[in-house]
Scaffold this motif. Structure first.
Motif, PDB file in Angstrom:
ATOM      1  N   GLN A  17       0.909  -1.303   0.169  1.00 55.25           N
ATOM      2  CA  GLN A  17       0.096  -0.005   0.026  1.00 55.25           C
ATOM      3  C   GLN A  17       0.825   1.186  -0.019  1.00 55.25           C
ATOM      4  O   GLN A  17       1.781   1.289   0.756  1.00 55.25           O
ATOM      5  CB  GLN A  17      -0.894  -0.015   1.186  1.00 55.25           C
ATOM      6  N   ALA A  18       0.713   2.114  -1.099  1.00 59.80           N
ATOM      7  CA  ALA A  18       1.389   3.434  -1.126  1.00 59.80           C
ATOM      8  C   ALA A  18       0.915   4.372   0.092  1.00 59.80           C
ATOM      9  O   ALA A  18      -0.162   3.980   0.805  1.00 59.80           O
ATOM     10  CB  ALA A  18       1.086   4.129  -2.194  1.00 59.80           C
ATOM     11  N   SER A  19       1.679   5.480   0.255  1.00 56.91           N
ATOM     12  CA  SER A  19       1.565   6.386   1.447  1.00 56.91           C
ATOM     13  C   SER A  19       0.207   6.845   1.442  1.00 56.91           C
ATOM     14  O   SER A  19      -0.412   7.462   2.372  1.00 56.91           O
ATOM     15  CB  SER A  19       2.515   7.190   1.765  1.00 56.91           C
ATOM     16  N   ASN A  20      -0.304   7.027   0.156  1.00 57.32           N
ATOM     17  CA  ASN A  20      -1.479   7.851   0.025  1.00 57.32           C
ATOM     18  C   ASN A  20      -2.918   6.856   0.161  1.00 57.32           C
ATOM     19  O   ASN A  20      -3.885   7.078  -0.510  1.00 57.32           O
ATOM     20  CB  ASN A  20      -1.582   8.635  -1.293  1.00 57.32           C
ATOM     21  N   TYR A  67     -11.644   1.893  -6.148  1.00 57.92           N
ATOM     22  CA  TYR A  67     -11.594   0.453  -6.394  1.00 57.92           C
ATOM     23  C   TYR A  67     -11.097  -0.490  -5.751  1.00 57.92           C
ATOM     24  O   TYR A  67     -10.008  -0.213  -5.052  1.00 57.92           O
ATOM     25  CB  TYR A  67     -11.307   0.444  -7.873  1.00 57.92           C
ATOM     26  N   GLY A  68     -11.473  -2.024  -5.739  1.00 57.05           N
ATOM     27  CA  GLY A  68     -10.868  -2.725  -5.248  1.00 57.05           C
ATOM     28  C   GLY A  68     -10.380  -2.602  -3.650  1.00 57.05           C
ATOM     29  O   GLY A  68     -11.378  -2.215  -2.879  1.00 57.05           O
ATOM     30  N   GLU A  69      -9.375  -2.723  -3.409  1.00 54.95           N
ATOM     31  CA  GLU A  69      -9.046  -2.523  -1.993  1.00 54.95           C
ATOM     32  C   GLU A  69      -8.325  -1.052  -1.765  1.00 54.95           C
ATOM     33  O   GLU A  69      -7.741  -0.606  -0.431  1.00 54.95           O
ATOM     34  CB  GLU A  69      -7.882  -3.685  -1.394  1.00 54.95           C
ATOM     35  N   SER A  70      -7.934  -0.413  -2.561  1.00 56.79           N
ATOM     36  CA  SER A  70      -7.599   1.241  -2.590  1.00 56.79           C
ATOM     37  C   SER A  70      -8.842   2.131  -1.681  1.00 56.79           C
ATOM     38  O   SER A  70      -9.911   1.577  -1.315  1.00 56.79           O
ATOM     39  CB  SER A  70      -7.330   1.681  -3.766  1.00 56.79           C
ATOM     40  N   LEU A  71      -8.209   3.208  -1.244  1.00 56.03           N
ATOM     41  CA  LEU A  71      -9.126   4.164  -0.442  1.00 56.03           C
ATOM     42  C   LEU A  71     -10.043   4.594  -1.440  1.00 56.03           C
ATOM     43  O   LEU A  71     -10.136   4.662  -2.566  1.00 56.03           O
ATOM     44  CB  LEU A  71      -8.258   5.240  -0.056  1.00 56.03           C
ATOM     45  N   SER A  72     -11.138   4.928  -0.874  1.00 51.00           N
ATOM     46  CA  SER A  72     -12.271   5.728  -1.400  1.00 51.00           C
ATOM     47  C   SER A  72     -12.068   7.184  -1.533  1.00 51.00           C
ATOM     48  O   SER A  72     -11.367   7.731  -0.980  1.00 51.00           O
ATOM     49  CB  SER A  72     -13.576   5.666  -0.595  1.00 51.00           C
ATOM     50  N   VAL A  73     -12.514   7.740  -2.522  1.00 41.67           N
ATOM     51  CA  VAL A  73     -12.170   9.108  -2.793  1.00 41.67           C
ATOM     52  C   VAL A  73     -13.572   9.855  -3.069  1.00 41.67           C
ATOM     53  O   VAL A  73     -14.599   9.131  -3.416  1.00 41.67           O
ATOM     54  CB  VAL A  73     -11.291   9.168  -4.174  1.00 41.67           C
ATOM     55  N   SER A  74     -13.550  11.167  -3.130  1.00 42.50           N
ATOM     56  CA  SER A  74     -14.517  12.148  -3.607  1.00 42.50           C
ATOM     57  C   SER A  74     -15.199  11.952  -4.716  1.00 42.50           C
ATOM     58  O   SER A  74     -14.318  11.827  -5.656  1.00 42.50           O
ATOM     59  CB  SER A  74     -14.274  13.644  -2.783  1.00 42.50           C
ATOM     60  N   VAL A  83      -5.680  11.519 -11.339  1.00 32.63           N
ATOM     61  CA  VAL A  83      -4.408  11.185 -11.978  1.00 32.63           C
ATOM     62  C   VAL A  83      -3.310  11.416 -11.078  1.00 32.63           C
ATOM     63  O   VAL A  83      -2.203  10.449 -11.228  1.00 32.63           O
ATOM     64  CB  VAL A  83      -4.091  11.852 -13.169  1.00 32.63           C
ATOM     65  N   ASN A  84      -2.842  12.494 -10.505  1.00 38.30           N
ATOM     66  CA  ASN A  84      -2.069  12.669  -9.477  1.00 38.30           C
ATOM     67  C   ASN A  84      -1.844  11.861  -8.401  1.00 38.30           C
ATOM     68  O   ASN A  84      -0.705  11.288  -8.018  1.00 38.30           O
ATOM     69  CB  ASN A  84      -1.877  14.272  -9.141  1.00 38.30           C
ATOM     70  N   MET A  85      -2.809  11.243  -7.878  1.00 38.58           N
ATOM     71  CA  MET A  85      -2.926  10.325  -6.771  1.00 38.58           C
ATOM     72  C   MET A  85      -1.926   8.865  -7.353  1.00 38.58           C
ATOM     73  O   MET A  85      -1.430   8.517  -6.624  1.00 38.58           O
ATOM     74  CB  MET A  85      -4.217  10.071  -6.431  1.00 38.58           C
ATOM     75  N   VAL A  86      -2.724   8.554  -8.601  1.00 37.09           N
ATOM     76  CA  VAL A  86      -1.826   7.587  -9.241  1.00 37.09           C
ATOM     77  C   VAL A  86      -0.665   7.493  -9.410  1.00 37.09           C
ATOM     78  O   VAL A  86       0.150   6.573  -9.055  1.00 37.09           O
ATOM     79  CB  VAL A  86      -2.699   7.191 -10.297  1.00 37.09           C
ATOM     80  N   VAL A  87      -0.018   8.787 -10.126  1.00 38.25           N
ATOM     81  CA  VAL A  87       1.348   9.121 -10.315  1.00 38.25           C
ATOM     82  C   VAL A  87       2.108   9.043  -8.954  1.00 38.25           C
ATOM     83  O   VAL A  87       3.160   8.339  -8.855  1.00 38.25           O
ATOM     84  CB  VAL A  87       1.373  10.459 -10.973  1.00 38.25           C
ATOM     85  N   ALA A  88       1.504   9.493  -7.784  1.00 40.24           N
ATOM     86  CA  ALA A  88       2.168   9.417  -6.671  1.00 40.24           C
ATOM     87  C   ALA A  88       2.705   7.896  -6.061  1.00 40.24           C
ATOM     88  O   ALA A  88       3.587   7.675  -5.836  1.00 40.24           O
ATOM     89  CB  ALA A  88       1.522  10.187  -5.514  1.00 40.24           C
TER      90      ALA A  88
END
Length: 274
Positions: A17-20, A67-74, A83-88
């Motif tokens: 899991q990434a830090s974000n 999606y999946g096991e990643s965090l929910s977003v607004s 996109v910036n979240m994915v890039v990070a």
């Protein structure tokens, strides 16, 4: 974490899991290969491809935000913020590598293309399978039906999943096996983000023009989603990136990497090898 024993598993794959808050699965060694799933999906959209691709790459298969096991977003998150979240997360997961390859599917094709553009010269090669990012097709009947049109039983649920997989995702009825049904069931249960505003933004051609690396766009030749045709979509993309390559994979529907995994793996691997 995924606990359903009926879902496919990959030997040696690690969950990180990434830090974000973006979760990704990784396996293999070598240059990083980012895999990006499609709408209402997860890394499981690539379950029939990861082992083969990991023979020569370090696969990083993300669950996109919401999606999946990643965090929910607004729901109000902008495309750029998304996109910036994915890039990070990708930069964090591939911090030890100078170059990254990208392979992305459907809605993920739009996101993967934007990630590749953001990565600049760190993106080495990019493969887009049936990418979204075109105007909303007003005259494209796919025949999908709502859950309420089927009995509220286990068999009714399976009939609903099967019907809609054949309406949009898979071409051959034999492809809708137990694995396909379980993957689709799990993915729908864990999809929490409505991407339609992104998918129908007509943003892909513009993004393609900003990608520095070679790009391949591939479709299953039985894919019902490109409107008005596969060639029309490729033509719009070539206007933005004249040197892009293209392939059609025989016998594949929209979810071509699941329905025709061997040929799709071959197409991806050959392009990545240059």
């Amino acid at each position: 974490m995924i606990m359903n024993s009926l879902l496919p598993s990959i030997a040696g794959m690690k969950r990180l899991q990434a830090s974000n808050g973006i979760v990704y699965k990784t396996v293999g060694r070598g240059r990083p290969l980012l895999l990006v799933h499609g709408s209402s999906g997860s890394w499981l959209h690539w379950c029939r491809n990861i082992e083969a691709l990991a023979q020569s790459n370090r696969v990083i298969a993300v669950d996109l935000p919401g999606y999946g096991e990643s965090l929910s977003v607004s729901a109000n998150l902008s495309f750029g913020e998304y996109v910036n979240m994915v890039v990070a997360a990708v930069l964090e997961a591939s911090a030890d590598s100078a170059e990254i390859d990208v392979a992305a599917f459907s809605f993920g094709g739009l996101i993967g293309a934007a990630v590749a553009a953001k990565l600049g010269n760190r993106a080495r090669r990019t493969v887009l399978l049936a990418p979204s990012g075109f105007p909303k097709p007003e005259h494209r009947p796919l025949g999908r039906r709502p859950r309420s049109a089927f009995p509220l039983t286990e068999e009714g649920l399976r009939a609903y999943l099967r019907h809609n997989l054949l309406a949009m995702m898979l071409h051959d009825p034999a492809s809708v096996d137990d694995e396909a049904l379980e993957v689709q069931r799990w993915n729908l249960q864990h999809s929490r983000f409505d991407n339609q505003g992104f998918s129908h933004s007509n943003g892909l051609p513009t993004i393609l023009g900003r990608i520095q690396c070679p790009v391949l766009i591939a479709y299953g030749d039985k894919d019902p989603t490109p409107y008005p045709s596969i060639e029309a979509r490729l033509e719009a993309c070539r206007r933005a990136k004249p040197n892009l390559e293209s392939r059609e994979i025989p016998g594949g529907g929209h979810w071509v990497q699941f329905e025709q995994p061997s040929e799709t793996n071959k197409v991806i691997s050959e392009f990545l090898c240059g």
